[in-house]
Scaffold this motif. Structure first.
Motif, mmCIF file in Angstrom:
data_model
loop_
_atom_site.group_PDB
_atom_site.id
_atom_site.type_symbol
_atom_site.label_atom_id
_atom_site.label_comp_id
_atom_site.label_asym_id
_atom_site.label_seq_id
_atom_site.Cartn_x
_atom_site.Cartn_y
_atom_site.Cartn_z
ATOM 1 N N LEU A 80 -19.398 26.036 8.950
ATOM 2 C CA LEU A 80 -18.902 26.944 7.907
ATOM 3 C C LEU A 80 -18.264 28.168 8.556
ATOM 4 O O LEU A 80 -17.229 28.664 8.110
ATOM 5 C CB LEU A 80 -20.054 27.379 7.001
ATOM 6 C CG LEU A 80 -20.621 26.324 6.072
ATOM 7 C CD1 LEU A 80 -21.820 26.871 5.321
ATOM 8 C CD2 LEU A 80 -19.562 25.881 5.082
ATOM 9 N N LEU A 84 -14.382 29.546 8.270
ATOM 10 C CA LEU A 84 -14.022 30.912 7.903
ATOM 11 C C LEU A 84 -13.188 31.578 8.982
ATOM 12 O O LEU A 84 -12.150 32.173 8.705
ATOM 13 C CB LEU A 84 -15.278 31.747 7.652
ATOM 14 C CG LEU A 84 -16.027 31.464 6.362
ATOM 15 C CD1 LEU A 84 -17.246 32.353 6.268
ATOM 16 C CD2 LEU A 84 -15.132 31.706 5.170
ATOM 17 N N VAL A 87 -10.197 28.678 10.788
ATOM 18 C CA VAL A 87 -9.196 28.110 9.878
ATOM 19 C C VAL A 87 -8.654 29.194 8.943
ATOM 20 O O VAL A 87 -7.450 29.416 8.859
ATOM 21 C CB VAL A 87 -9.796 26.939 9.070
ATOM 22 C CG1 VAL A 87 -8.757 26.391 8.107
ATOM 23 C CG2 VAL A 87 -10.279 25.848 10.011
ATOM 24 N N ALA A 88 -9.573 29.914 8.274
ATOM 25 C CA ALA A 88 -9.121 30.919 7.308
ATOM 26 C C ALA A 88 -8.913 32.283 7.962
ATOM 27 O O ALA A 88 -8.551 33.241 7.278
ATOM 28 C CB ALA A 88 -10.116 31.032 6.161
ATOM 29 N N LEU A 89 -9.146 32.386 9.273
ATOM 30 C CA LEU A 89 -8.898 33.618 10.043
ATOM 31 C C LEU A 89 -9.571 34.845 9.438
ATOM 32 O O LEU A 89 -9.013 35.929 9.433
ATOM 33 C CB LEU A 89 -7.387 33.865 10.173
ATOM 34 C CG LEU A 89 -6.564 32.712 10.773
ATOM 35 C CD1 LEU A 89 -5.091 33.071 10.788
ATOM 36 C CD2 LEU A 89 -7.035 32.360 12.155
ATOM 37 N N ALA A 90 -10.794 34.646 8.928
ATOM 38 C CA ALA A 90 -11.517 35.771 8.331
ATOM 39 C C ALA A 90 -12.148 36.639 9.422
ATOM 40 O O ALA A 90 -12.283 36.217 10.567
ATOM 41 C CB ALA A 90 -12.609 35.244 7.396
ATOM 42 N N SER A 95 -18.001 37.298 8.397
ATOM 43 C CA SER A 95 -18.324 35.876 8.283
ATOM 44 C C SER A 95 -19.708 35.583 8.845
ATOM 45 O O SER A 95 -20.454 34.775 8.293
ATOM 46 C CB SER A 95 -17.292 35.029 9.022
ATOM 47 O OG SER A 95 -16.001 35.345 8.577
ATOM 48 N N LEU A 97 -22.230 37.667 8.962
ATOM 49 C CA LEU A 97 -23.211 38.165 7.990
ATOM 50 C C LEU A 97 -23.357 37.181 6.845
ATOM 51 O O LEU A 97 -24.466 36.899 6.393
ATOM 52 C CB LEU A 97 -22.768 39.513 7.437
ATOM 53 C CG LEU A 97 -22.838 40.693 8.393
ATOM 54 C CD1 LEU A 97 -22.277 41.934 7.729
ATOM 55 C CD2 LEU A 97 -24.268 40.922 8.820
ATOM 56 N N ALA A 98 -22.212 36.638 6.388
ATOM 57 C CA ALA A 98 -22.249 35.671 5.293
ATOM 58 C C ALA A 98 -23.095 34.477 5.696
ATOM 59 O O ALA A 98 -23.907 33.978 4.918
ATOM 60 C CB ALA A 98 -20.831 35.223 4.950
ATOM 61 N N LEU A 99 -22.929 34.038 6.936
ATOM 62 C CA LEU A 99 -23.659 32.879 7.428
ATOM 63 C C LEU A 99 -25.163 33.148 7.401
ATOM 64 O O LEU A 99 -25.960 32.298 7.018
ATOM 65 C CB LEU A 99 -23.216 32.585 8.859
ATOM 66 C CG LEU A 99 -23.417 31.167 9.351
ATOM 67 C CD1 LEU A 99 -22.547 30.239 8.546
ATOM 68 C CD2 LEU A 99 -23.093 31.066 10.818
ATOM 69 N N LEU A 101 -26.833 35.445 5.515
ATOM 70 C CA LEU A 101 -27.326 35.559 4.141
ATOM 71 C C LEU A 101 -27.448 34.172 3.494
ATOM 72 O O LEU A 101 -28.446 33.850 2.857
ATOM 73 C CB LEU A 101 -26.390 36.438 3.308
ATOM 74 C CG LEU A 101 -26.352 37.917 3.694
ATOM 75 C CD1 LEU A 101 -25.260 38.646 2.930
ATOM 76 C CD2 LEU A 101 -27.702 38.566 3.440
ATOM 77 N N PHE A 102 -26.421 33.348 3.716
ATOM 78 C CA PHE A 102 -26.404 32.003 3.146
ATOM 79 C C PHE A 102 -27.522 31.153 3.759
ATOM 80 O O PHE A 102 -28.252 30.465 3.048
ATOM 81 C CB PHE A 102 -25.038 31.368 3.407
ATOM 82 C CG PHE A 102 -24.874 30.007 2.814
ATOM 83 C CD1 PHE A 102 -24.705 29.848 1.457
ATOM 84 C CD2 PHE A 102 -24.888 28.887 3.622
ATOM 85 C CE1 PHE A 102 -24.556 28.587 0.915
ATOM 86 C CE2 PHE A 102 -24.736 27.631 3.092
ATOM 87 C CZ PHE A 102 -24.564 27.478 1.734
#
Lengths: 306, 360
Positions: A80, A84, A87-90, A95, A97-99, A101-102
């Motif tokens: 994932l 992020l 591919v999506a260059l975030a 990203s 942190l999102a990982l 939390l998720f």
């Protein structure tokens, strides 16, 4: 208070056990950062690995399958992060942190049926003469296989980075992705592989906590080990052997702190329990003066325009 | 093959559309998740997003929207200022705990005296507590260049241990029959952060959150400091040449986010939570990170995102009690939202083009 209860041989032996989760996660993150990617999702990948490994080990009765599943689980979650950031260059910080939390949410969802269960025990090494030796036996020859595997991974990472062409390319990508791209190296592909390796290592580290160190499943059981592993990579100035050293130092602190709690030292339990985190901060402060070792492209987004 | 082409300027349209698209995508994938868990996805989504607002018992849930939204908005506004400038305070949870501890500590110190001055003093103490806790990573970053992400996060675990120590020791209710936890501030009039209009959910924290939104909006759009924050985030080198003092900016951004998180903690502990207990904190400090990004780091956006996130909390609780949906499923749901947001954000900065591979 009775400090003589603390047996130094057992202390060192349990220190190695306490250090292994941090070691595995940190060596994975080291490779990721050497490739120029900052993945702050270590905590999330660890806890996901912890529950994947625990669940599979309990269902199959085999700790080996558990550890394999943990590595796969960590790697899948890191996929994932790949989507992020590669591919999506975030933004890599967000990203990561999102990982985390998720991963924390996902793990407690997956782990609902597993609270209070006992995992199958992981067999320890038992070499007839060597394991029975005094002092050396408990410290060197009677651990579980995963602990040795962790040390092997450190050695392999060191050799790969230092002596092989693949390691050189990985470092080139981490130092200057534009130059590496111009030389024809597949920057994104190399980074993806590094991130997946980091995810698998973090997953293994998490499973080590839930299958060997504790061993049971509780929500949020990694309790910041993933973040300590991130700090450890800085501590180690991105060098594999120093990760080993640092992990054993932190492992030692954790175990010592637990021993002091058990020995009934006149310091309240809560203050002993916060000591590993405080010491991490102190170490970070001491070492942050020298930033020259950090990979130059760390955390920067790569977008090939040509 | 698909190629990303950088836009000369971020797209205005997508910048507004991605949060909405992310919410829709999260509903779809969240619905799939609920279906996997054996729940009716349509019913689950309706329970989470519709029932608290317009369902049969909405009159009961609507005030909750303010109660849960206020701390999220307060914290997220503070975080967004730092995030804009590339200063990552992810330890808001710790600052929230410390703010609650110092604020409640001041209130309890005055017990059982009744005076109008006590609550304002508590508010001040809460803000100062959060501010001081955030100053640790800020000063370490300024003085030694220490990574503020790791330090602020480590301090969350330290704060949690302090909270445990305080609720079992110093702040424990002496008349509590040995149970952990402080006196209940709801029963202490001078310290109680009561609803301003009964049954509305409107307490001082909600007022503070609204003021903060306005304050942040003015700061970012009409003030030099706000311009410096935006400039540092967009072009750090240009900011240096323009004379922005990075150390001051770090101290300001971390300090203000800490103070706001501390305030949120104080309003929570003096109002809805009522007492300091081992687990009074519920992770608002981490959820606020999602709120800040979902609101696109814009004050008005954060206000809306905070309300939406509060809705998922309330709806999640309803779905938990009515449908047996696990609490963790809502956490996953919230995490998913951040994922889709970050992933779809690519559309703001890049154009997606189909291209045939060129021959060199």
């Amino acid at each position: 208070m009775d400090l003589s209860q603390i047996n130094p041989v057992l202390l060192i032996a349990s220190l190695m056990v306490a250090a292994t989760p941090i070691l595995l996660a940190a060596i994975g993150e080291l490779v990721v950062e050497r490739a120029g990617v900052l993945n702050l999702g270590v905590e999330g990948m660890m806890i996901t690995g912890a529950i994947c490994g625990f669940a599979v080990a309990v269902e199959s009765g085999s700790p080996l399958f558990g550890f394999v599943a943990a590595a796969v689980g960590g790697a899948v979650l890191s996929l994932l992060f790949v989507l992020l950031t590669q591919v999506a260059l975030a933004n890599q910080v967000a990203s990561g942190l999102a990982l985390t939390l998720f991963g924390l949410g996902l793990s407690s969802l997956l782990g609902q049926g597993y609270v209070g269960l006992k995992p199958p025990p992981t067999p320890r090494l038992d070499i007839p003469v060597l394991s029975d030796l005094p002092v050396v036996g408990p410290i060197l020859f009677s651990h579980d296989p995963v602990l040795y595997f962790g040390i092997v991974v450190v050695a392999a990472t060191w050799a790969l980075l230092k002596f092989t062409r693949a390691g050189l390319i990985l470092r080139a990508v981490g130092e200057n992705h534009d130059a590496a791209h111009a030389l024809g190296y597949k920057v994104v592909r190399i980074r993806v592989l590094a991130i997946l390796f980091g995810g698998a290592c973090a997953g293994l580290g998490g499973a080590y906590i839930s299958l060997i160190r504790v061993p049971q499943w509780t929500e949020g059981m990694t309790a910041g080990v993933g973040w300590i592993a991130l700090a450890l990579v800085v501590f180690a100035s991105w060098k594999p052997w120093r990760v080993l050293l640092g992990a054993y130092l932190f492992g030692g602190l954790t175990v010592l702190q637990l021993n002091l709690q058990a020995a009934g030292v006149a310091i309240p339990v809560e203050y002993l329990a916060m000591s590993p985190y405080v010491i991490t901060i102190v170490v970070l402060v001491i070492l942050s003066a020298d930033k020259s070792r950090a990979p130059a492209a760390l955390g920067r987004v790569f977008h090939a325009t040509r | 093959m698909i190629v990303l082409e950088k836009r000369p300027q971020p797209s205005q349209f997508w910048s507004l559309a991605t949060p909405i698209a992310a919410v829709v995508a999260t509903m779809i994938f969240g619905g799939l998740l609920f279906a996997v868990l054996g729940k009716n996805p349509v019913e689950a989504i309706r329970t989470i997003f519709w029932d608290p607002l317009l369902g049969e018992f909405a009159f009961y849930y609507r005030p909750q929207l303010l109660i849960k939204g206020a701390p999220l908005v307060l914290i997220a506004i503070g975080l967004s200022l730092g995030f804009k400038a590339g200063i990552w305070n992810i330890g808001a949870e710790g600052q929230y705990i410390i703010g609650a501890l110092t604020g409640a500590g001041v209130g309890l110190a005055f017990y059982p005296m009744e005076s109008w001055i006590i609550f304002p003093l508590m508010v001040l103490a809460g803000a100062l507590g959060g501010w001081a806790w955030a100053m640790i990573p800020a000063l370490l970053k300024v003085k030694f260049g220490t990574n503020e992400i790791l330090v602020s996060l480590m301090l969350v675990y330290v704060a949690e241990q302090l909270l445990a120590s305080m609720s079992l020791g110093l702040l424990k209710n002496p008349e509590g029959f040995g149970f952990p936890g402080s006196r209940n501030l709801q029963q202490y009039d001078s310290a109680h952060n009561a609803e301003l209009i009964a049954g509305s959910g409107m307490h001082w924290g909600v007022v503070a959150a609204m003021i903060t939104v306005i304050f942040a909006y003015v700061l970012l759009n009409r003030h030099m400091l706000g311009f410096h924050i935006r400039l540092t985030g967009d072009a750090p080198r240009a900011a240096r040449f323009a004379g922005v003092n990075p150390a001051r900016l770090i101290l300001f951004c971390l300090g203000i986010s800490g103070a706001l998180a501390g305030l949120a903690g104080l309003f929570e502990v003096a109002g809805p939570a009522g007492q300091i207990s081992i687990d009074f904190n519920t992770g608002y400090g981490f959820t606020a990170i999602i709120v800040a990004f979902l609101g696109r780091l814009h004050p008005i956006g954060i206000l809306l995102a905070g309300l939406l996130m509060a809705l998922t909390y309330i709806g999640g609780e309803i779905a938990q009690s009515q449908m047996g949906l696990p609490a963790a499923a809502i956490q996953v749901f919230q995490g998913m939202l951040l994922f889709f947001l970050l992933a779809l954000d690519v559309l703001t900065n890049f154009r997606i083009r189909l291209k045939t591979r060129e021959v060199a």
